[in-house]
Design an enzyme around this catalytic site. Structure first.
Site, PDB file in Angstrom:
ATOM      1  N   SER A  35     -66.330 -41.159 -33.173  1.00  0.00           N
ATOM      2  CA  SER A  35     -67.017 -40.270 -32.645  1.00  0.00           C
ATOM      3  C   SER A  35     -66.319 -39.850 -30.498  1.00  0.00           C
ATOM      4  CB  SER A  35     -68.392 -39.764 -31.640  1.00  0.00           C
ATOM      5  OG  SER A  35     -68.804 -40.982 -30.868  1.00  0.00           O
ATOM      6  N   ASP A 313     -75.686 -39.208 -23.953  1.00  0.00           N
ATOM      7  CA  ASP A 313     -77.012 -38.539 -24.836  1.00  0.00           C
ATOM      8  C   ASP A 313     -76.873 -40.143 -24.460  1.00  0.00           C
ATOM      9  OD1 ASP A 313     -74.684 -39.863 -26.767  1.00  0.00           O
ATOM     10  OD2 ASP A 313     -74.624 -38.340 -27.444  1.00  0.00           O
ATOM     11  N   HIS A 316     -72.375 -41.288 -25.811  1.00  0.00           N
ATOM     12  CA  HIS A 316     -71.413 -40.687 -25.743  1.00  0.00           C
ATOM     13  C   HIS A 316     -71.177 -39.756 -24.372  1.00  0.00           C
ATOM     14  CE1 HIS A 316     -72.604 -40.124 -29.740  1.00  0.00           C
ATOM     15  NE2 HIS A 316     -71.079 -40.769 -29.978  1.00  0.00           N
TER      16      HIS A 316
END
Length: 646
Positions: A35, A313, A316
């Site tokens: 990610s 978050d 991330h």
């Protein structure tokens, strides 16, 4: 048209033919990871027609809510700076979205899945509710068979192995690291030359580590993973560059305000809070840990602004951190290209020195001092060197001042010998605000021949290059950083010209077509930038070879008994025009380095000069001239000279 002018026109026509343009060193940017590098593999369910997809960072302002798209991640920022693309490899099935790209990174991927995206198959698993399902695609090597040898490959991973509990000790960390290393090995065996591997940022030093109470354990296993990954990559060998994101982030935490982030306070710490939400729930939705969204800068806070926070978050980063990360990667990748300009500064010093001499020789052609006598000269001037921006080479402007002292002795009717000393100071500024300074000290011995209409000049030069103040500057998000160092170098060069005067005696003209050959070798010693910051680098020795052949014409016209003008125009072909490579690595990662591409010399160059001389009597002569060379990269110079016989 008078015959000498026809000759000059023909030479101009030849020299003005289109020049070749060097290709960029990187053909494409190919990315494998999770990610942290995913540029939009998943459909944005809150804005399903958006071609950008989900990225694991905050949405763009001013509201930071759907349907605003997500901001760019670091790999996209790096791609923009390189002039390349980082589109997702498996774009979702929405009419009008991008074609398949070169970014195989997928949010949620473990290291074994990252390896598979290189070697076998890359399947984007859709989050719940996605319809239609996302596309799948063969792994990079399974689809193409071999690696693009001119591509830049970037690999990150390991975070999901920690989050999913797959790394708990040395053995499992070793297994997880081997997934990435196997992918790197496959790329190498398939022909990849330029591979960059990220370390794993500290998973424990995140809001997730805070809200789960597993910060210490996650941090410890992250450190083990990085140690094992370093060891396995060192054993693998090859041209692999390792980054130090942990070191870079530690420097950000140490000076938050300088990078635009809110300083830690009694009410929150950057590692304990986030922008959009960092709650912890069971699979059935039961809330275990409340949302630790920042009350001031978080979404819904009194002054929402993700640029003031590290995390979007639980794990991330915000786009502000991605900008710093993208700039960090580019600073490392572009540094060898900047440093590859140091030998070019040496060559520029040499050519400027040679042009001083050639201008002096041309003005005295056919009018040497008497046999057994001496001629002396002093010339001073200023030069400007412009380097055109490339993919990794920055645009750069150089300024120089120089002084040349010389003397020649006439042996007989046909020969004279001489020595010249050249002193020059150069200052090179790049568009990234880097500054490189060099002092050069050149000694040249020369021999000249003339008989009837034929003539020849030859010179041998040696020089010492003192790079006393090298300051490489670059952006890290909103801040600027500089790394400094110094080094030395040397040059050795041979130059020769052979010409023939076409003009008839008594016309006041000299028109001499000539051929030229120039050989030069510039050596720059390797050096380390000061300190151990994540951005401080070391560079290996550089050797720049130049071999040029030229065809041109010299002209001289006697205006009256005391005054004459002269001009020259030539086209040169560089035989050593391969892209240079510089070995580099991080001071903070000893034992790791890679050879990366830098400056590419122009294959063809147009050169020329024009000047005027005036005899003052009593064996004194003064002159002024302008010279230029280059097409894309250019050098300009203005010179004043004084010569005398005795």
């Amino acid at each position: 048209m008078y015959k000498p002018l026809k000759t000059l026109a023909a030479a101009i026509a030849v020299a003005s033919l289109p020049m070749s343009i060097s290709a960029a060193p990187y053909s494409q940017l190919i990315i494998f990871g999770d990610s942290l590098s995913d540029s939009g593999q998943f459909i944005d369910q809150q804005n399903p027609t958006s071609p950008s997809g989900v990225r694991f960072t905050n949405r763009t302002g001013p509201g930071y809510l759907a349907p605003a798209p997500y901001g760019q991640v670091s790999t996209q920022i790096l791609a923009d700076q390189l002039g390349l693309q980082a589109l997702p490899s498996t774009p979702f099935r929405v009419v009008g979205v991008h074609p398949a790209g070169t970014n195989y990174a997928v949010g949620g991927y473990r290291t074994d899945q990252i390896r598979d995206s290189i070697t076998t198959t890359s399947v984007t698993v859709p989050p719940p509710g996605d319809t239609p399902p996302l596309a799948s695609r063969l792994g990079y090597l399974a689809e193409f068979g071999s690696a693009d040898r001119n591509a830049l490959y970037y690999i990150n991973g390991g975070g999901n192995n920690v989050i999913q509990g797959l790394m708990v000790d040395f053995a499992t960390a070793s297994t997880s690291a081997s997934g990435l290393v196997q992918g790197v090995a496959a790329l190498q065996q398939a022909g990849a030359r330029y591979i960059v591997v990220s370390d794993l940022p500290d998973v424990g030093n995140t809001p997730l580590g805070f809200i789960t109470g597993e910060r210490a354990n996650m941090s410890a296993i992250t450190a083990v993973f990085n140690q094992v990954l370093d060891r396995q990559l060192a054993e693998l060998g090859g041209n692999i560059l390792r980054l130090n994101f942990n070191g870079m982030l530690a420097e950000v935490y140490a000076d938050l305000e300088a990078f635009g982030f809110a300083a830690n306070s009694n009410t929150f710490a950057q590692t304990n809070t986030c922008f959009t939400g960092c709650e912890l729930r069971l699979p059935d939705g039961t809330l275990l840990v409340p949302d630790v969204r920042d009350p001031t800068w978080g979404l819904g806070g009194t002054s929402p602004n993700p640029d003031r926070l590290i995390f979007n978050d639980g794990v991330h980063p915000t786009t502000a951190v991605h900008r710093i990360s993208g700039d960090y990667m580019y600073s490392v990748l572009s540094a060898p290209a900047e440093i590859s300009l140091l030998p070019e500064m040496g060559l520029a010093s040499l050519t400027s020195h040679q042009q001083h001499l050639q201008s002096q020789w041309q003005t005295q052609r056919g009018n040497w001092q008497e046999t057994g006598n001496w001629n002396g000269f002093v010339a001073g001037g200023a030069t400007r060197n412009d380097f055109k921006r490339g993919q990794v080479v920055p645009s750069a402007d150089g300024k120089g001042t120089q002084l040349t002292l010389g003397s020649s002795y006439r042996l007989d009717d046909n020969w004279r010998l001489g020595l010249a000393l050249g002193l020059q100071r150069q200052d090179l500024d790049t568009d990234s605000k880097s500054n490189y300074e060099m002092d050069s000290y050149l000694l040249t011995g020369f021999a000249q021949y003339q008989r009837d209409r034929a003539w020849a000049d030859a010179s041998l030069s040696y020089g010492h290059l003192d790079y006393s103040d090298l300051k490489r500057q670059f952006a890290l998000g909103i801040t600027q950083r500089a790394e400094k160092g110094d080094t030395d170098g040397s040059l050795l060069a041979f130059s020769a010209r052979v010409g023939y005067d076409l003009a008839n005696p008594g016309t006041g003209w000299q028109v001499s077509p000539f051929i030229s050959a120039d050989i030069a070798k510039v050596d720059v010693d390797g050096y380390r930038e000061d300190g151990m910051r994540s951005t401080a680098l070391f560079f290996g020795d550089q050797e720049r070879d130049s071999q040029r052949l030229g065809l041109g014409v010299q002209m001289k016209r006697q205006l009256n008994q005391q005054t004459a003008w002269h001009a020259e125009l030539a086209s040169e072909r560089e035989l050593k025009d391969d892209t240079s490579h510089v070995r580099t690595g991080l001071n903070s990662r000893p034992g790791n380095s890679a050879s990366l591409p830098g400056y590419t010399a122009e294959k063809s160059k147009l050169t020329g000069s024009v000047g005027i001389t005036h005899d003052l009597g009593n064996q004194l002569q003064v002159g002024a001239s302008y010279h230029f060379r280059g097409t894309d990269d250019r050098q300009h110079g203005l010179n004043l000279s004084l010569g005398w016989n005795w």
